[in-house]
Scaffold this active site. Sequence first.
Site, PDB file in Angstrom:
ATOM      1  N   LYS A 175      24.684  29.126  40.008  1.00 21.06           N
ATOM      2  CA  LYS A 175      25.291  28.355  38.923  1.00 21.06           C
ATOM      3  C   LYS A 175      24.987  29.020  37.584  1.00 21.06           C
ATOM      4  O   LYS A 175      23.968  29.701  37.451  1.00 21.06           O
ATOM      5  CB  LYS A 175      24.691  26.938  38.899  1.00 21.06           C
ATOM      6  CG  LYS A 175      25.154  26.022  40.009  1.00 21.06           C
ATOM      7  CD  LYS A 175      24.531  24.637  39.839  1.00 21.06           C
ATOM      8  CE  LYS A 175      24.955  23.703  40.959  1.00 21.06           C
ATOM      9  NZ  LYS A 175      26.401  23.409  40.986  1.00 21.06           N
TER      10      LYS A 175
ATOM     11  N   ARG B  67      27.442  19.195  51.352  1.00 21.88           N
ATOM     12  CA  ARG B  67      28.215  18.854  52.552  1.00 21.88           C
ATOM     13  C   ARG B  67      27.607  19.488  53.789  1.00 21.88           C
ATOM     14  O   ARG B  67      27.695  18.942  54.885  1.00 21.88           O
ATOM     15  CB  ARG B  67      29.676  19.269  52.336  1.00 21.88           C
ATOM     16  CG  ARG B  67      29.865  20.739  52.146  1.00 21.88           C
ATOM     17  CD  ARG B  67      31.238  21.103  51.566  1.00 21.88           C
ATOM     18  NE  ARG B  67      31.348  20.825  50.133  1.00 21.88           N
ATOM     19  CZ  ARG B  67      32.456  21.010  49.426  1.00 21.88           C
ATOM     20  NH1 ARG B  67      33.556  21.438  50.000  1.00 21.88           N
ATOM     21  NH2 ARG B  67      32.468  20.734  48.122  1.00 21.88           N
TER      22      ARG B  67
ATOM     23  N   GLU C 131      26.738  23.103  49.001  1.00 20.94           N
ATOM     24  CA  GLU C 131      25.658  22.968  49.977  1.00 20.94           C
ATOM     25  C   GLU C 131      25.428  21.529  50.429  1.00 20.94           C
ATOM     26  O   GLU C 131      24.941  21.294  51.530  1.00 20.94           O
ATOM     27  CB  GLU C 131      24.352  23.531  49.390  1.00 20.94           C
ATOM     28  CG  GLU C 131      23.523  22.576  48.521  1.00 20.94           C
ATOM     29  CD  GLU C 131      24.231  22.123  47.259  1.00 20.94           C
ATOM     30  OE1 GLU C 131      25.196  22.801  46.841  1.00 20.94           O
ATOM     31  OE2 GLU C 131      23.847  21.088  46.691  1.00 20.94           O
TER      32      GLU C 131
ATOM     33  N   LYS D 280      22.153  12.608  50.388  1.00 23.63           N
ATOM     34  CA  LYS D 280      21.984  14.033  50.073  1.00 23.63           C
ATOM     35  C   LYS D 280      20.738  14.200  49.223  1.00 23.63           C
ATOM     36  O   LYS D 280      20.621  13.615  48.157  1.00 23.63           O
ATOM     37  CB  LYS D 280      23.207  14.561  49.302  1.00 23.63           C
ATOM     38  CG  LYS D 280      22.990  15.936  48.645  1.00 23.63           C
ATOM     39  CD  LYS D 280      24.216  16.454  47.901  1.00 23.63           C
ATOM     40  CE  LYS D 280      23.898  17.728  47.107  1.00 23.63           C
ATOM     41  NZ  LYS D 280      25.070  18.264  46.355  1.00 23.63           N
TER      42      LYS D 280
END
Length: 502
Positions: free
Chosen positions: A278, A352, A350, A266
Amino acid sequence: MTPASMPSISLSSVPESFPGALALTVVEDKPWSGRLATLDEASGGAIRRAAEAGRFRGEKGKIQLVLGAGEGLPARIVLCGMGKESPSLLDLNRAGAQMLATVATSGDESLYILPHDANAATAALLVEGAAMRSYRFDGYRTRLKDEQRQSVTSIVGLCDNPSSAAADDNLAQAAGRLAGHYLARDLKHEPANVLHPMAFAERVRAELEPLGVEVTLIDEARMKKEGWGSLLGVGQGSIRDSVVVAMHWKGASGGVHKDPICFVGKGVCFDTGGISLKPAGGMEDMKWDMGGAAAVSGLMKTLATRKAKANVVGLIGLVENMPDGNAQRPGDIVTSLSGQTIQVLNTDAEGRLVLADVLWHAQEQYRPRFIVDLATLTGAMLVALGMEKAGLFSNDDELAAQIHDASEATGEYVWRMPLGEEYNKMLDSKEADMRNISAGRWGGSITAACFLERFIQKDQKWAHMDVAGVVWADKAKPMVGTGATGFAVRSLNKLVQDHYEG
Ligand code: BES
Ligand code: MN
Ligand code: ZN
């Protein structure tokens, strides 16, 4: 970009005098003999008295610094306790790290390390640990005073047969591990204004191509054409282009399509959360949301540097997750490369979405023997395992056991976590094939892993490592201090070396 400079490392026979600091290993409660006894004699017993004053008996993990032991002796002598039992490889790495930490900014430019057995393999492991602890990311510190900078730039392991083929190999293996470890740490430290997806890709290319790794980029145009809708949705709000980097190391016969193994990372170069923004506090940490990709890049560098006899593919999905007029919205439905549709209920889940498409591509393109993916995937991983161990999820017990063993041996600890239908079903959606966050609140790391598993084909061996808690150390770790840890480069290198070479 400001790569950290690696100290020079070498092996040498024991010289008459030491123009630098000298570190020695000491076995617990064993009468001093050999070089240590000679040095103590030359010091008129000063070294012994310092050890006694420091209540130092050679206990494992204990350090005694002896300053000014005597005329003609090194100004700094470091005694490093090894305990009574014969040390593991990891113990030796750790001892070397402690030695370096003791004299890093002392003013000495060289650190000589003398193991009590004067063995080349032992010396190389001590040197390696010292070089790991020596990592500094201070290229942007333009006002550092000289005495604040690390003074040690050369680490010399002392041993009996420094020019033997075995000694050369010991040092070369250590240098290979260090090369990838340093790269991974550099990548994690670089701020996101510098290391955006394309800059990351170019850095990887510059690092790996000279070593014989074939590096190809999959750009947005190609991804659009092929239907990487899940990954592209994440990068959609960024002015930076998303890019996937494929690194091919053909170290075994038959080329990359012959039984390759595959590592997927990732690479979210910055994760604001997107429209599901966030909170501000601590958001700066999300510059290392590409820690999985950094580990895969570092691993490829290590494998290529030490010329591993294996066919290995590294794949990293590089994106930036930003809020913007063009950003993906909660509720959007995207079609992944696999054809499965995903309802994006939280744009902050995000990682995944990126991995879904990269994992699918890995399988379609390479039919790998196994895939290991690495991702700073969930905050819930920190709740579960803290900053000491990564979560390991796998559909294959043998692969999981191999990863676990390699992790124990290198001190990059993992802990097996479950997958299962009872978790998986929490991802079902009424409007698409699945939702990107679980319907329930708990077990967030497990449902994230289950999401990834939905993109793993039948009979594909696969492991997922959620490294959210371990890629960065807020509190100093013995071998790496604080900051980027380089997590998983060394353990996955060992996995390859122990089981998939030759
Ligand atoms: N990159 C984060 C996970 C993370 C959080 C890593 C903190 C390290 C420290 C990931 O993209 C994320 O935001 N995950 C969400 C998932 C949630 C929306 C289901 C999380 O963990 O809160
Ligand atoms: Mn996120
Ligand atoms: Zn993320």
